[in-house]
Write a protein that holds these residues in place. Structure first.
Motif, PDB file in Angstrom:
ATOM      1  N   GLN A   1      12.335 -31.500  48.663  1.00 36.67           N
ATOM      2  CA  GLN A   1      11.051 -31.341  47.981  1.00 36.67           C
ATOM      3  C   GLN A   1      11.135 -30.256  46.915  1.00 36.67           C
ATOM      4  OE1 GLN A   1       7.549 -31.220  50.482  1.00 36.67           O
ATOM      5  NE2 GLN A   1       6.470 -29.941  48.991  1.00 36.67           N
ATOM      6  N   ILE A   2      11.815 -29.159  47.219  1.00 35.45           N
ATOM      7  CA  ILE A   2      11.985 -28.080  46.236  1.00 35.45           C
ATOM      8  C   ILE A   2      12.671 -28.613  44.989  1.00 35.45           C
ATOM      9  CG2 ILE A   2      13.169 -25.897  45.752  1.00 35.45           C
ATOM     10  CD1 ILE A   2      12.728 -25.183  48.759  1.00 35.45           C
ATOM     11  N   GLU A   3      13.722 -29.401  45.192  1.00 35.75           N
ATOM     12  CA  GLU A   3      14.481 -29.958  44.061  1.00 35.75           C
ATOM     13  C   GLU A   3      13.674 -31.031  43.320  1.00 35.75           C
ATOM     14  OE1 GLU A   3      17.431 -29.094  42.733  1.00 35.75           O
ATOM     15  OE2 GLU A   3      17.580 -27.448  44.181  1.00 35.75           O
ATOM     16  N   GLU A   4      13.155 -31.991  44.067  1.00 37.30           N
ATOM     17  CA  GLU A   4      12.463 -33.130  43.457  1.00 37.30           C
ATOM     18  C   GLU A   4      11.218 -32.705  42.675  1.00 37.30           C
ATOM     19  OE1 GLU A   4      11.744 -35.728  46.763  1.00 37.30           O
ATOM     20  OE2 GLU A   4      13.908 -36.112  47.023  1.00 37.30           O
ATOM     21  N   LYS A   5      10.524 -31.711  43.169  1.00 37.80           N
ATOM     22  CA  LYS A   5       9.296 -31.251  42.507  1.00 37.80           C
ATOM     23  C   LYS A   5       9.570 -30.149  41.491  1.00 37.80           C
ATOM     24  CE  LYS A   5       6.265 -33.336  45.501  1.00 37.80           C
ATOM     25  NZ  LYS A   5       5.139 -34.130  45.198  1.00 37.80           N
ATOM     26  N   ASN A   6      10.851 -29.777  41.352  1.00 42.39           N
ATOM     27  CA  ASN A   6      11.269 -28.796  40.346  1.00 42.39           C
ATOM     28  C   ASN A   6      10.519 -27.466  40.479  1.00 42.39           C
ATOM     29  OD1 ASN A   6      12.767 -27.842  38.175  1.00 42.39           O
ATOM     30  ND2 ASN A   6      11.275 -28.550  36.674  1.00 42.39           N
ATOM     31  N   TYR A   7      10.464 -26.946  41.706  1.00 45.09           N
ATOM     32  CA  TYR A   7       9.771 -25.682  41.944  1.00 45.09           C
ATOM     33  C   TYR A   7      10.437 -24.506  41.229  1.00 45.09           C
ATOM     34  CZ  TYR A   7       7.080 -27.979  45.690  1.00 45.09           C
ATOM     35  OH  TYR A   7       6.250 -28.797  46.407  1.00 45.09           O
ATOM     36  N   ASP A   8      11.681 -24.681  40.785  1.00 46.87           N
ATOM     37  CA  ASP A   8      12.361 -23.620  40.032  1.00 46.87           C
ATOM     38  C   ASP A   8      11.744 -23.383  38.656  1.00 46.87           C
ATOM     39  OD1 ASP A   8      14.170 -23.394  42.108  1.00 46.87           O
ATOM     40  OD2 ASP A   8      15.868 -24.243  41.014  1.00 46.87           O
ATOM     41  N   ALA A   9      10.918 -24.296  38.168  1.00 46.78           N
ATOM     42  CA  ALA A   9      10.419 -24.248  36.787  1.00 46.78           C
ATOM     43  C   ALA A   9       9.820 -22.893  36.417  1.00 46.78           C
ATOM     44  CB  ALA A   9       9.394 -25.365  36.549  1.00 46.78           C
ATOM     45  N   GLU A  10       8.997 -22.333  37.301  1.00 40.43           N
ATOM     46  CA  GLU A  10       8.372 -21.044  36.990  1.00 40.43           C
ATOM     47  C   GLU A  10       9.425 -19.949  36.813  1.00 40.43           C
ATOM     48  OE1 GLU A  10       5.372 -17.686  38.890  1.00 40.43           O
ATOM     49  OE2 GLU A  10       5.334 -19.713  39.718  1.00 40.43           O
ATOM     50  N   LEU A  11      10.380 -19.917  37.716  1.00 45.37           N
ATOM     51  CA  LEU A  11      11.419 -18.887  37.656  1.00 45.37           C
ATOM     52  C   LEU A  11      12.326 -19.077  36.443  1.00 45.37           C
ATOM     53  CD1 LEU A  11      12.243 -18.836  41.467  1.00 45.37           C
ATOM     54  CD2 LEU A  11      11.094 -17.025  40.169  1.00 45.37           C
TER      55      LEU A  11
END
Length: 148
Positions: free
Chosen positions: A113-123
């Protein structure tokens, strides 16, 4: 926190499971798949409490949007040069036997889910490199926890 900051998954799992077994009630964490949201909120609040002591080093965010969804917890280093602190994204999942075979599969669902939803975007938007970001999936089933 020491285990988290040193990326010691074994110690993280040991500590969480020891605290849960010696402190939490079955009534706190639920019996499994009934009340999934309440169980996740309980663990979410507990982990946030553990992170609060890092307010000097980290900006702590909870349930905020990034990428295409909403992560559970994000730790953003206040000073990236200081001690090489990593940025951290955590996703919590309560085991659902209709969707996952075991807690390991639940951890993988959280990490996916972290990868698929691209949670890194903010960082990444704040200038962090992918190598500076750690992902942790927390899987819960009653009083059992697995972190990956």
């Amino acid at each position: 926190m020491k285990a988290l900051l040193s990326d010691d998954i074994d110690a993280m799992n040991y500590y969480m499971n020891q605290i849960i077994m010696t402190t939490f009630s079955y009534f706190d964490v639920g019996s499994g798949e009934t009340g999934l949201e309440e169980t996740e909120r309980f663990y979410h609040g507990f982990v946030l409490g553990l992170m609060a002591e890092q307010a000097e080093n980290y900006v702590l965010k909870s349930n905020r949007e990034s990428g295409f969804g909403r992560y559970d917890v994000m730790l953003i280093p206040r000073d990236r040069k200081r001690q090489g602190l990593p940025a951290v994204i955590m996703e919590f999942k309560v085991h659902n036997s209709r969707q996952e075979a075991d807690l390991e599969a639940t951890v993988q669902a959280a990490l996916s889910q972290i990868e698929e939803k691209n949670y890194d975007a903010e960082l990444l938007g704040r200038g962090f490199e992918k190598e500076q970001i750690r992902h942790y999936g927390f899987a819960f089933k009653g009083k059992e926890v697995l972190i990956g």
